[in-house]
Motif scaffolding. Structure first.
Motif, mmCIF file in Angstrom:
data_model
loop_
_atom_site.group_PDB
_atom_site.id
_atom_site.type_symbol
_atom_site.label_atom_id
_atom_site.label_comp_id
_atom_site.label_asym_id
_atom_site.label_seq_id
_atom_site.Cartn_x
_atom_site.Cartn_y
_atom_site.Cartn_z
ATOM 1 N N ILE A 235 1.397 -1.212 0.148
ATOM 2 C CA ILE A 235 -0.075 -0.047 0.158
ATOM 3 C C ILE A 235 0.857 1.396 0.353
ATOM 4 C CG2 ILE A 235 -1.596 1.238 1.038
ATOM 5 C CD1 ILE A 235 -2.242 -1.540 2.624
ATOM 6 N N TRP A 236 0.902 1.948 -1.273
ATOM 7 C CA TRP A 236 2.176 2.677 -1.517
ATOM 8 C C TRP A 236 1.995 4.122 -2.289
ATOM 9 C CZ3 TRP A 236 5.533 2.427 -5.899
ATOM 10 C CH2 TRP A 236 5.423 1.461 -6.582
ATOM 11 N N MET A 237 2.289 5.411 -1.946
ATOM 12 C CA MET A 237 2.527 6.334 -2.765
ATOM 13 C C MET A 237 3.558 6.667 -3.594
ATOM 14 S SD MET A 237 0.316 8.084 0.204
ATOM 15 C CE MET A 237 0.057 10.166 -0.632
ATOM 16 N N ILE A 255 3.480 2.917 2.574
ATOM 17 C CA ILE A 255 2.773 2.802 4.037
ATOM 18 C C ILE A 255 2.496 1.670 4.034
ATOM 19 C CG2 ILE A 255 0.139 3.177 4.808
ATOM 20 C CD1 ILE A 255 -0.407 4.837 2.165
ATOM 21 N N MET A 256 3.085 0.886 3.664
ATOM 22 C CA MET A 256 2.617 -0.871 4.136
ATOM 23 C C MET A 256 3.730 -2.172 2.362
ATOM 24 S SD MET A 256 2.192 -4.524 4.195
ATOM 25 C CE MET A 256 0.501 -4.140 2.770
ATOM 26 N N VAL A 266 5.873 -6.468 9.348
ATOM 27 C CA VAL A 266 5.774 -5.068 8.310
ATOM 28 C C VAL A 266 6.405 -3.899 8.032
ATOM 29 C CG1 VAL A 266 4.051 -4.312 8.286
ATOM 30 C CG2 VAL A 266 3.570 -6.108 8.933
ATOM 31 N N SER A 267 7.007 -3.923 6.275
ATOM 32 C CA SER A 267 7.327 -3.088 6.868
ATOM 33 C C SER A 267 6.582 -0.962 6.091
ATOM 34 C CB SER A 267 8.556 -2.979 5.713
ATOM 35 O OG SER A 267 9.241 -2.088 5.620
ATOM 36 N N SER A 268 7.483 0.084 6.224
ATOM 37 C CA SER A 268 6.512 1.144 6.985
ATOM 38 C C SER A 268 8.268 2.378 5.241
ATOM 39 C CB SER A 268 6.389 2.094 7.262
ATOM 40 O OG SER A 268 4.918 1.879 7.624
ATOM 41 N N ALA A 269 7.876 3.104 5.054
ATOM 42 C CA ALA A 269 9.549 3.097 4.231
ATOM 43 C C ALA A 269 9.208 4.658 3.516
ATOM 44 C CB ALA A 269 10.630 2.237 2.958
ATOM 45 N N LEU A 340 -2.191 -0.096 -5.364
ATOM 46 C CA LEU A 340 -2.855 -0.704 -4.291
ATOM 47 C C LEU A 340 -1.873 -2.112 -4.950
ATOM 48 C CD1 LEU A 340 -6.222 -0.450 -3.592
ATOM 49 C CD2 LEU A 340 -4.246 0.305 -1.650
ATOM 50 N N ASN A 341 -1.212 -3.109 -4.712
ATOM 51 C CA ASN A 341 -0.681 -3.966 -5.143
ATOM 52 C C ASN A 341 -0.588 -5.357 -4.722
ATOM 53 O OD1 ASN A 341 1.934 -2.767 -5.169
ATOM 54 N ND2 ASN A 341 2.728 -4.121 -6.194
ATOM 55 N N VAL A 342 0.179 -6.435 -5.477
ATOM 56 C CA VAL A 342 0.688 -7.699 -4.916
ATOM 57 C C VAL A 342 1.142 -8.101 -6.549
ATOM 58 C CG1 VAL A 342 0.190 -9.694 -3.972
ATOM 59 C CG2 VAL A 342 -2.015 -7.949 -3.894
ATOM 60 N N ALA A 343 2.761 -8.249 -5.606
ATOM 61 C CA ALA A 343 3.712 -8.583 -6.925
ATOM 62 C C ALA A 343 4.483 -9.786 -5.952
ATOM 63 C CB ALA A 343 5.351 -7.420 -6.442
#
Length: 369
Positions: A235-237, A255-256, A266-269, A340-343
């Protein structure tokens, strides 16, 4: 002689009566005995608590019920605040400090003779920020394809510009219902093993680019993550100016992120010109979340002109606030869009050979300003 004998008899009678009391101490009949309260119990109910909101609905309201045997009045206080008393033992209190915090509640029980007993209890309460208004959201209430006015897609494997999406990813992104759909109030991003367009895996990546872009605010995303070696939900921007200035100058806010090979973390960066990708001092906050795949959690970003704060279920986990803010460290004064994605897979980890399919479920996405 007779008078002398009567005097002796009176003295003897007085001594007899005095001795007959023994050593017992008889209290006056009008002195009350101490009444001691016993069996003190305290119940704290946080308004709006349920499985989705374990620390309340954000109103900050609690109801405290106190009871003890032999008590005729009660007292209640929060932390070191002044005690409040009543005769019912029921108290209502509203917390106002934003975020999720733990407080100590002290309860007292008093008897009619002024004797008291006390105990304490800890309670965790979530208070929503009162100065923000909901400005954009998707709660995925309509089954079928995601709302086209809110979401677009990245399609393909990144080639020819950035094959593998710059990370060695193995999936081919589509907008098919096989890979993305709204069902039973949830957005479902489905990553699966299948031969498609020359790739062995498919998935979906949704984004609000050119549909909704914003600067500053709070983002809440309630999601349940997939699990398994090789999965990479996020979950990112990204900065809305990415087509003009490129990455990482546009700025990235994660964000996640979760990697299946590092299951409970779980990471945020953040990624900027000063630090991106695999640099030694990559700005990353990591949190242990053991039930990421079995329970929903709210992953949040609070973004203002000074800092980025990353939260899980209202709890602050990580803050990015560089001492020097310039074009290399702080591209976060311009609009960004949501992704929003799943790689599947990456240049530094592999996919489980027995992998078949996983789903990331998203209950809602909300933006407040």
């Amino acid at each position: 002689m007779i008078k002398k004998m009567l005097y002796v008899l009176n003295i003897g009678l007085w001594l007899l009566l005095s001795c007959s009391g023994g050593s017992d101490d008889v209290s006056p009949p009008d002195t009350p005995k101490d009444i001691i309260p016993t069996n003190l119990t305290v119940t704290v109910d946080v308004l709006g608590t349920d499985t989705n909101n374990p620390n309340g609905d954000g109103s900050g309201v609690i109801t405290v019920s106190i009871h003890a045997d032999n008590a005729d009045s009660y007292g209640f206080k929060v932390e070191s605040q002044q005690e409040v008393k009543n005769t019912t033992g029921v108290f209502e209190y509203t917390f106002t400090e934003g975020g999720t915090h733990e407080y100590v509640i002290t309860a007292f029980a008093y008897s009619s003779t002024g004797n008291e007993i006390s105990t304490f209890k800890k309670v965790t309460v979530y208070v929503a920020s009162n100065d923000l208004q909901l400005v954009w959201s998707d709660e995925f209430d309509t089954d079928g394809a995601p709302n086209a006015s809110k979401w677009g897609y990245d399609i393909g494997n990144g080639c020819p510009d950035i094959c593998g999406w710059g990370n060695g990813e193995k999936q081919y992104y589509t907008n098919r219902s096989d890979n993305v759909k709204v069902e039973n109030g949830m957005l479902k991003i489905i990553a699966k093993k299948e031969d498609y367009q020359g790739s062995e895996y498919t998935s979906a990546r949704l984004l609000t680019k050119d549909k909704y872009e914003f600067t500053y605010g709070r983002v809440d995303v309630r999601a349940k993550l997939p699990s398994g070696q090789g999965t990479w939900p996020a979950i990112w921007m990204l900065g809305a100016n990415i087509d003009e200035v490129g990455w990482p100058e546009c700025g990235e806010i994660d964000i996640m992120e979760h990697w299946g090979h590092n299951a409970t973390v779980v990471s945020s960066a953040t990624h900027t010109l000063s630090c991106s990708g695999g640099c030694e001092n990559t700005k990353v906050g990591e949190t242990v979340v053991t039930d990421y795949a079995s329970e929903f959690h709210v992953y949040s970003l609070v973004w203002n002109e000074d800092q980025l704060q990353f939260l899980i279920d209202g709890d602050l986990k990580y803050t990015y606030n560089p001492a020097t803010k310039n074009v290399t460290t702080w591209p976060y004064n311009k609009s960004q869009f949501l992704i929003l994605n799943v790689a599947l897979g990456g240049s530094w980890f592999t996919i489980d050979p027995n992998f078949s399919e996983v789903v990331m479920e998203i209950d809602y996405v909300k933006v407040y300003q």
